[in-house]
Design a protein around this motif. Structure first.
Motif, PDB file in Angstrom:
ATOM      1  N   HIS A 258       0.912  -1.479   0.354  1.00 20.13           N
ATOM      2  CA  HIS A 258       0.396   0.171   0.010  1.00 20.13           C
ATOM      3  C   HIS A 258       0.617   1.331  -0.194  1.00 20.13           C
ATOM      4  CE1 HIS A 258       0.948  -0.775   4.342  1.00 20.13           C
ATOM      5  NE2 HIS A 258       1.054   0.470   3.895  1.00 20.13           N
ATOM      6  N   PHE A 260       3.221   3.699  -1.918  1.00 22.05           N
ATOM      7  CA  PHE A 260       4.724   4.202  -2.959  1.00 22.05           C
ATOM      8  C   PHE A 260       5.092   5.322  -3.091  1.00 22.05           C
ATOM      9  CE2 PHE A 260      -0.174   4.276  -3.448  1.00 22.05           C
ATOM     10  CZ  PHE A 260      -0.028   6.070  -4.181  1.00 22.05           C
ATOM     11  N   GLY A 281       2.458   9.224 -11.991  1.00 20.24           N
ATOM     12  CA  GLY A 281       1.780   9.272 -10.587  1.00 20.24           C
ATOM     13  C   GLY A 281       1.513  11.052 -10.123  1.00 20.24           C
TER      14      GLY A 281
ATOM     15  N   SER B  54      -4.391   9.674  -1.184  1.00 18.02           N
ATOM     16  CA  SER B  54      -2.801   8.385  -2.147  1.00 18.02           C
ATOM     17  C   SER B  54      -2.445   7.454  -1.115  1.00 18.02           C
ATOM     18  CB  SER B  54      -1.313   8.965  -1.698  1.00 18.02           C
ATOM     19  OG  SER B  54      -1.273   9.554  -0.030  1.00 18.02           O
ATOM     20  N   LEU B  57      -5.064   5.793  -2.378  1.00 17.04           N
ATOM     21  CA  LEU B  57      -4.913   4.665  -3.348  1.00 17.04           C
ATOM     22  C   LEU B  57      -4.069   3.335  -2.973  1.00 17.04           C
ATOM     23  CD1 LEU B  57      -3.386   7.902  -5.408  1.00 17.04           C
ATOM     24  CD2 LEU B  57      -5.597   6.187  -5.503  1.00 17.04           C
ATOM     25  N   GLY B  58      -3.199   3.682  -1.680  1.00 18.31           N
ATOM     26  CA  GLY B  58      -2.826   2.049  -1.211  1.00 18.31           C
ATOM     27  C   GLY B  58      -3.066   0.871  -0.886  1.00 18.31           C
ATOM     28  N   LEU B  61      -4.230  -0.353  -3.369  1.00 18.62           N
ATOM     29  CA  LEU B  61      -3.134  -1.689  -4.181  1.00 18.62           C
ATOM     30  C   LEU B  61      -3.506  -3.019  -3.129  1.00 18.62           C
ATOM     31  CD1 LEU B  61      -0.474   1.136  -4.398  1.00 18.62           C
ATOM     32  CD2 LEU B  61      -1.196  -0.717  -6.372  1.00 18.62           C
ATOM     33  N   LYS B  84     -10.132  12.618 -10.718  1.00 15.30           N
ATOM     34  CA  LYS B  84      -8.190  12.907 -11.720  1.00 15.30           C
ATOM     35  C   LYS B  84      -7.559  12.375 -10.720  1.00 15.30           C
ATOM     36  CE  LYS B  84      -5.735  16.794 -13.716  1.00 15.30           C
ATOM     37  NZ  LYS B  84      -5.762  17.375 -12.898  1.00 15.30           N
ATOM     38  N   ILE B  85      -7.986  11.986  -9.205  1.00 15.63           N
ATOM     39  CA  ILE B  85      -6.960  10.720  -8.350  1.00 15.63           C
ATOM     40  C   ILE B  85      -6.497   9.384  -9.149  1.00 15.63           C
ATOM     41  CG2 ILE B  85      -6.094  10.243  -6.047  1.00 15.63           C
ATOM     42  CD1 ILE B  85      -7.997  12.569  -5.906  1.00 15.63           C
ATOM     43  N   GLN B  87      -6.395   8.947 -12.376  1.00 18.26           N
ATOM     44  CA  GLN B  87      -5.893   9.126 -13.507  1.00 18.26           C
ATOM     45  C   GLN B  87      -4.566   9.166 -12.869  1.00 18.26           C
ATOM     46  OE1 GLN B  87      -6.477  12.379 -16.084  1.00 18.26           O
ATOM     47  NE2 GLN B  87      -5.154  12.217 -16.543  1.00 18.26           N
ATOM     48  N   ILE B  88      -4.262  10.618 -12.161  1.00 20.84           N
ATOM     49  CA  ILE B  88      -3.132  11.035 -12.210  1.00 20.84           C
ATOM     50  C   ILE B  88      -2.254   9.866 -11.755  1.00 20.84           C
ATOM     51  CG2 ILE B  88      -1.234  12.353 -10.409  1.00 20.84           C
ATOM     52  CD1 ILE B  88      -3.453  14.642 -10.228  1.00 20.84           C
ATOM     53  N   ALA B  89      -2.666   8.750 -10.820  1.00 23.42           N
ATOM     54  CA  ALA B  89      -2.198   7.374 -10.600  1.00 23.42           C
ATOM     55  C   ALA B  89      -1.958   6.173 -11.413  1.00 23.42           C
ATOM     56  CB  ALA B  89      -2.482   7.396  -9.288  1.00 23.42           C
ATOM     57  N   GLN B  90      -2.587   6.800 -12.471  1.00 21.06           N
ATOM     58  CA  GLN B  90      -2.783   5.412 -13.748  1.00 21.06           C
ATOM     59  C   GLN B  90      -2.844   4.389 -13.659  1.00 21.06           C
ATOM     60  OE1 GLN B  90      -1.471   6.097 -17.377  1.00 21.06           O
ATOM     61  NE2 GLN B  90      -2.614   8.057 -16.809  1.00 21.06           N
ATOM     62  N   PHE B  91      -4.036   4.018 -12.300  1.00 26.42           N
ATOM     63  CA  PHE B  91      -4.175   2.854 -12.425  1.00 26.42           C
ATOM     64  C   PHE B  91      -5.305   1.899 -12.822  1.00 26.42           C
ATOM     65  CE2 PHE B  91      -4.566   2.511  -7.296  1.00 26.42           C
ATOM     66  CZ  PHE B  91      -3.120   2.875  -7.050  1.00 26.42           C
ATOM     67  N   GLN B  93      -4.442   0.774 -15.408  1.00 23.66           N
ATOM     68  CA  GLN B  93      -3.496   0.026 -16.062  1.00 23.66           C
ATOM     69  C   GLN B  93      -3.526  -1.621 -14.386  1.00 23.66           C
ATOM     70  OE1 GLN B  93       0.963   1.242 -16.286  1.00 23.66           O
ATOM     71  NE2 GLN B  93       0.191   2.910 -17.489  1.00 23.66           N
ATOM     72  N   LEU B  94      -3.925  -1.301 -13.440  1.00 25.06           N
ATOM     73  CA  LEU B  94      -3.936  -2.288 -12.540  1.00 25.06           C
ATOM     74  C   LEU B  94      -5.719  -2.482 -12.397  1.00 25.06           C
ATOM     75  CD1 LEU B  94      -1.703  -0.911  -9.345  1.00 25.06           C
ATOM     76  CD2 LEU B  94      -1.439  -2.741 -11.366  1.00 25.06           C
TER      77      LEU B  94
END
Lengths: 580, 98
Positions: A258, A260, A281, B54, B57-58, B61, B84-85, B87-91, B93-94
């Motif tokens: 979690h 990064f 990011g 963030s 986001l963690g 993950l 937006k958040i 997208q910035i983190a390019q999530f 992709q996961l």
């Protein structure tokens, strides 16, 4: 220094009776001793405080008759005398006066309770026990609060120590750079914000702005390895993609799932007159040029999330003319909220910077501060500004004192079959070593390509006797790789010699002669020297052509197991370009 | 802030209400942990999520890791700010974001 921490003694069961009357004391003593208390007696006013200090009691019963009629502070002084030993010693005021008078005195003298004669043993015990319960509660609370103070103090000390370590790590990278300015809010240091700026010996400026997930210690801890990797790799003239990939691999291995690291790197190259932006990011990197704004958005996951092979390491690039200003920010600015809960937002950030002229950072901090009415300082926010003008016009002759003059040296390496099996890319280390002795960073990539191509040929064709024509068949590459793996596995004899001889041709100019010999049987190079048509070499043989194009000469000798490449370098073009 | 989880068929749906940040850590983990190994896919419904940082986001993950690569995870109904958040983190992709 450690703050006063009253280590509290275990609660005693001692009760002091301050009463001029021996009969009263006999009464108290009889009841309290029977209940297991140790009972002490003072019958004179002036002996009370001494008694309290010598044998600290848990509770004091004061008779009104022993008090000074003109003064109300006896109980207060008893408590003060006890305070060095114990947090709270309750005092009961006793008297045979009528209730009204006793109550008045109890209030005036700040007693914790009162006893009016005559009273039963049950009333006495009830009062004593109730006050002792309050006392033990108070003592427990005080002890907890002292511990918290102690911990808080320790933590503050640790923060100070950590801050010193941070300073040490981050200061060397905070190189004074023309055109570079930054603001790092005080709260951000321990919230995992990281800003590093460094000039490579090629003259390229590299700025890294990153932000670890979350807040506090867990966020801050990753900063140190990242700073260390960045600084050492920039010094070794590694490229930005190499640096990013290395940082990512390290973080991917050490960080829990979690956590990064959002990270943006801006590289400004005066030699290429280009800027390269890598955004993993982070909020958009902004560029303002002639009152127009461009954004370089994140195209990748933050670092530490996936394997480096899954990262797209191609930068977004832009040509520079010297009138650009770049801004890199953490989300602290955008996410600042006003008392109504509204965010400052991207749009306000962009508009502020666009209209701020030369005072971008200062104006933005003022605007955000005004917007959210002083709450801003609580947030972690970091911003970096880079004007490209001073970087492009920087006079590199000044920095030539940092460059190493061409010197005469040579190196010889023999890799035996054991070394060849174990080392995946021995030429990387060799090039690093050359860069250490003769730093010519702008030639590093080409030098590596030459060495690696020639080494690979010596290994694959000279020693392993692999046939490149395999690669032209369907699925050939995969079969070639399998063959290669099998051949390396079975290798139990042979060597590759690498010899590099450097001779200076001027102060900042030299010639490298690279000779690679393998113990294999060689090949018929007359065919190769007859300049073959390129289309025969779609999947193989490109290596030799490529290498030849990078060198001033490339010659095979003997049976074809010895090859010599001559590479010429000089640093003057960069200097002239920068000076002009 | 609250997280509610429910299993519909073989899909575990997690509703994240209010602020999604470090304060939600325990609750978010509790909400999905029982579905690990039982659910074939996850949907994180962000329609009532007002804010995401963030740390959030963690946590996503962490869910990604615990669920394993074979499990499909969708992040659905995020508003503009939350999108937006992500997208910035390019999530994307996961996760599948829609």
């Amino acid at each position: 220094m450690i703050p006063p921490f009253t280590s509290l003694q275990p609660l005693s069961n001692r009760i002091l009776i301050a009463d001029p009357s021996a009969e009263h004391f006999a009464f108290y003593d009889c009841i309290l001793t029977a209940q297991g208390f140790e009972v002490l007696h003072v019958d004179r006013h002036d002996a009370i405080l001494d008694a309290v200090q010598q044998l600290p009691p848990s509770l004091v019963i004061v008779d009104l008759a022993i008090c000074d009629e003109k003064r109300n502070d006896l109980i207060k002084r008893i408590k003060q005398s006890c305070s060095t030993h114990s947090a709270f010693v309750p005092v009961l005021l006793a008297s045979n006066q009528d209730e009204q008078i006793l109550l008045q005195h109890a209030v005036a003298k700040e007693a914790d309770g009162f006893l009016q004669f005559p009273f039963s043993d049950k009333v006495l015990m009830a009062k004593v026990q109730s006050l002792l319960r309050i006392r033990s509660l108070y003592v427990a609370l005080k002890s907890t609060s002292d511990q918290i103070h102690q911990l808080h103090y320790t933590l503050e000390q640790e923060y100070k120590d950590a801050e010193r370590i941070y300073e040490k790590f981050l200061r060397p990278s905070a190189q004074k750079l023309a055109g570079f300015d930054s603001y790092i809010s005080s709260a951000s240091i321990f919230n995992g914000d990281l800003l590093l700026a460094k000039v490579q010996s090629s003259g390229d400026v590299l700025i890294l702005l990153g932000d670890f997930t979350g807040h506090g210690l867990s966020a801050a801890i990753g900063v140190i390895p990242v700073a260390e990797m960045f600084n050492s790799m920039v010094t070794k003239a590694r490229s930005a993609p190499e640096i990013i990939s290395e940082i990512n691999t390290k973080l991917y291995n050490i960080l829990p799932a979690h956590l990064f690291f959002g990270c943006a790197i801006l590289q400004v190259s005066p030699a290429q007159k280009k800027a390269h932006i890598y955004n993993f990011g982070m909020p958009d990197v902004l560029m303002i040029k002639r009152a127009e704004l461009s954004r370089f958005s994140s195209r990748n996951l933050p670092l530490g999330v996936v394997n480096s092979q899954r990262l797209d390491l191609y930068p977004q690039s832009v040509d520079l003319s010297g009138d650009e200003v770049f801004y890199m920010l953490t989300d602290g600015f955008t996410e600042s909220r006003n008392p109504q809960g509204e965010m400052f937002g991207d749009h306000r950030v962009e508009q502020t910077l666009l209209h701020a002229g030369k005072q971008g950072i200062k104006t933005l901090i003022e605007q955000v501060g005004e917007f959210c009415a002083d709450c801003f300082t609580e947030d972690d926010a970091t911003i970096a500004e880079l004007q490209t003008g001073p970087i492009l016009n920087f006079n590199y002759i000044d920095s030539f004192s940092h460059l190493t003059k061409a010197s005469r040296w040579n190196l010889n390496f023999r890799f035996d079959h054991v070394a060849l099996k174990q080392m995946a890319h021995p030429m990387e280390g060799l090039v690093d070593m050359i860069m250490h002795v003769q730093p010519i960073p702008s030639h590093k990539e080409r030098l590596f390509m030459i060495l690696d191509e020639l080494y690979t040929n010596a290994l694959e064709h000279g020693l392993l006797k692999l046939d490149s024509s395999l690669k032209q068949q369907e699925d050939g590459f995969l079969r070639f790789l399998n063959e290669r793996e099998r051949a390396i596995e079975g290798l139990n004899t042979g060597f590759i010699d690498v010899q590099v001889i450097h001779k200076p041709l001027g102060e900042y100019e030299g010639e490298l002669s690279i000779r690679i010999e393998d113990s294999g049987e060689g090949f018929d190079y007359t065919e190769l020297d007859a300049s073959p048509a390129p289309n025969q070499f779609i999947f193989s043989g490109r290596g030799v052509l490529l290498t030849r194009s990078l060198c001033s000469s490339l010659t095979y000798e003997g049976q074809g197991n010895v090859v010599t490449a001559v590479y010429h370098w000089h640093l003057r073009p960069i200097m002239e370009q920068a000076a002009g | 802030m609250s997280v509610e989880g429910q299993l519909v068929g073989n899909t575990a749906i997690l509703f994240v209400k209010g602020r999604f940040d470090i304060a939600s850590y325990e609750e978010f983990n509790q909400a999905y942990i029982n579905f690990i190994g039982r659910a074939e896919q996850f949907q994180v419904d962000l329609s009532t999520t007002t804010f995401m940082d963030s740390s959030a986001l963690g946590m996503l993950l962490l869910l990604r890791e615990k669920a394993g690569d074979s499990v499909h995870i969708e992040l659905i109904n995020a508003d503009d700010e939350v999108s937006k958040i992500l997208q910035i983190a390019q999530f994307q992709q996961l996760f599948t974001i829609r």
